[in-house]
Design an enzyme around this catalytic site. Structure first.
Site, mmCIF file in Angstrom:
data_model
loop_
_atom_site.group_PDB
_atom_site.id
_atom_site.type_symbol
_atom_site.label_atom_id
_atom_site.label_comp_id
_atom_site.label_asym_id
_atom_site.label_seq_id
_atom_site.Cartn_x
_atom_site.Cartn_y
_atom_site.Cartn_z
ATOM 1 N N GLY A 14 0.799 -1.216 0.000
ATOM 2 C CA GLY A 14 0.000 0.000 0.000
ATOM 3 C C GLY A 14 0.831 1.265 0.000
ATOM 4 N N SER A 15 1.664 1.422 -1.027
ATOM 5 C CA SER A 15 2.669 2.499 -0.984
ATOM 6 C C SER A 15 2.631 3.444 -2.179
ATOM 7 C CB SER A 15 4.065 1.886 -0.857
ATOM 8 O OG SER A 15 4.243 0.795 -1.744
ATOM 9 N N THR A 16 1.473 3.592 -2.805
ATOM 10 C CA THR A 16 1.382 4.528 -3.927
ATOM 11 C C THR A 16 1.102 5.953 -3.468
ATOM 12 O OG1 THR A 16 -0.980 4.059 -4.222
ATOM 13 C CG2 THR A 16 0.583 2.741 -5.526
ATOM 14 N N GLY A 18 0.463 8.565 0.497
ATOM 15 C CA GLY A 18 0.407 8.640 1.944
ATOM 16 C C GLY A 18 1.642 8.141 2.662
ATOM 17 N N ILE A 19 1.417 7.458 3.792
ATOM 18 C CA ILE A 19 2.510 6.986 4.633
ATOM 19 C C ILE A 19 3.416 6.017 3.881
ATOM 20 C CG2 ILE A 19 3.064 5.633 6.693
ATOM 21 C CD1 ILE A 19 0.497 6.782 7.973
ATOM 22 N N GLY A 20 2.840 5.075 3.147
ATOM 23 C CA GLY A 20 3.644 4.098 2.420
ATOM 24 C C GLY A 20 4.564 4.737 1.407
ATOM 25 N N SER A 141 -1.998 1.828 14.452
ATOM 26 C CA SER A 141 -2.608 3.123 14.725
ATOM 27 C C SER A 141 -2.958 3.239 16.194
ATOM 28 C CB SER A 141 -3.879 3.286 13.878
ATOM 29 O OG SER A 141 -4.662 4.370 14.316
ATOM 30 N N TYR A 154 -12.362 -0.883 12.117
ATOM 31 C CA TYR A 154 -10.996 -0.450 11.789
ATOM 32 C C TYR A 154 -10.078 -0.627 12.997
ATOM 33 C CZ TYR A 154 -7.143 2.814 10.844
ATOM 34 O OH TYR A 154 -5.902 3.388 10.678
#
Length: 263
Positions: A14-16, A18-20, A141, A154
């Site tokens: 999940g790195s496209t 934000g944080i990733g 989180s 979540y």
């Protein structure tokens, strides 16, 4: 500071954005060979091109895979070879009242947010143990500790990630492999930005006004008095990826800007 990461290989789920994406940038800056991942093929390769422009001399790969589809994950796992650093970052979130959550909602969140990290860790941890070096980092989180009443599904997944990471760390005893979690606080990621912008438009406010209003309503005591920047989470992840962090193992480290009222 030299984090001694040059030549290491990392996979970030999940790195496209934000944080990733921020973690990918910082690892590349430290000389790490990075493989990014996204759900959509076009978006994944656009992110790779953006990184390649920023770091033209670095080795960057991209693998598109939807973590809600087991067959796509199985294909991805076969492509992950000689990975030194695993960042379990992929995740989805939404605000939804408990009474409106269906069984399908619970299974979907568990499949993407939890089972993604289980499958990736199960694939990569044995090789790390065999070569006596590796890093696995779970991007959890503060919601996994202080579960929001309108995001229980979540929060449940983020609590589960903490449990898995803690258990996996016990398998690394006597090695130079570590498994840690990061408890991120309210971070202004792309997903959050989209929601904030939508609400701001509905309420006829500008984005900064809306951001402040949300923080005052949900986390008025946040010590930063603003949303956390993804790069600020990435800085901790980069340090935990380093050989310098060997003494930190089995830990849940806070990058929550003081949201959690615990010592």
């Amino acid at each position: 500071m030299d984090l001694k990461l040059n030549g290491k290989r990392a996979f970030i789920s999940g790195s496209t954005q934000g944080i990733g994406f921020a973690i990918a940038q910082q690892l590349l800056n430290e000389g790490v060979e990075v493989t990014i991942n996204g759900r959509q093929t076009e978006k994944t390769y656009q992110a790779k091109e953006k990184l390649q422009k920023q770091f033209p001399d670095k080795n960057i790969s991209a693998i598109a895979a939807d973590f809600s589809k087991k067959e796509e994950v199985e294909k991805l796992l076969l492509k992950l070879l000689d990975i030194d650093i695993l960042i379990n970052n992929v995740g989805i979130f939404e605000v939804k009242d408990f009474e409106n959550l269906t069984d399908e909602d619970w299974y979907k969140y568990f499949e993407i947010n939890v089972m993604s990290s289980v499958r990736l860790s199960r694939q990569l941890l044995p090789e790390m143990l065999n070569k006596n070096w590796g890093r696995i980092i779970f991007i959890s989180s503060e919601s996994g500790v202080n579960v929001p009443e309108n995001m229980i599904h979540y929060g449940m997944t983020k609590s589960a990630m903490l449990a898995i990471a803690n258990g996996l760390s016990k398998l690394t005893k006597g090695t130079e492999v570590t498994v840690n979690s990061i408890l991120g606080g309210p971070t202004y990621s792309n997903g959050v930005a989209t929601v904030v912008e939508q609400i701001a438009e509905m309420k006829n406010l500008n984005v900064e006004q809306m951001k402040n209003a949300i923080l005052q309503q949900s986390n008025a005591h946040i010590l930063l008095q603003r949303f956390i920047n993804p790069t600020e989470i990435a800085s901790l992840a980069t340090y935990l990826s380093s050989p310098l962090s060997l003494a930190t193992n089995g830990a849940s480290l806070r990058a929550d800007a003081g949201v959690l009222k615990i010592i």
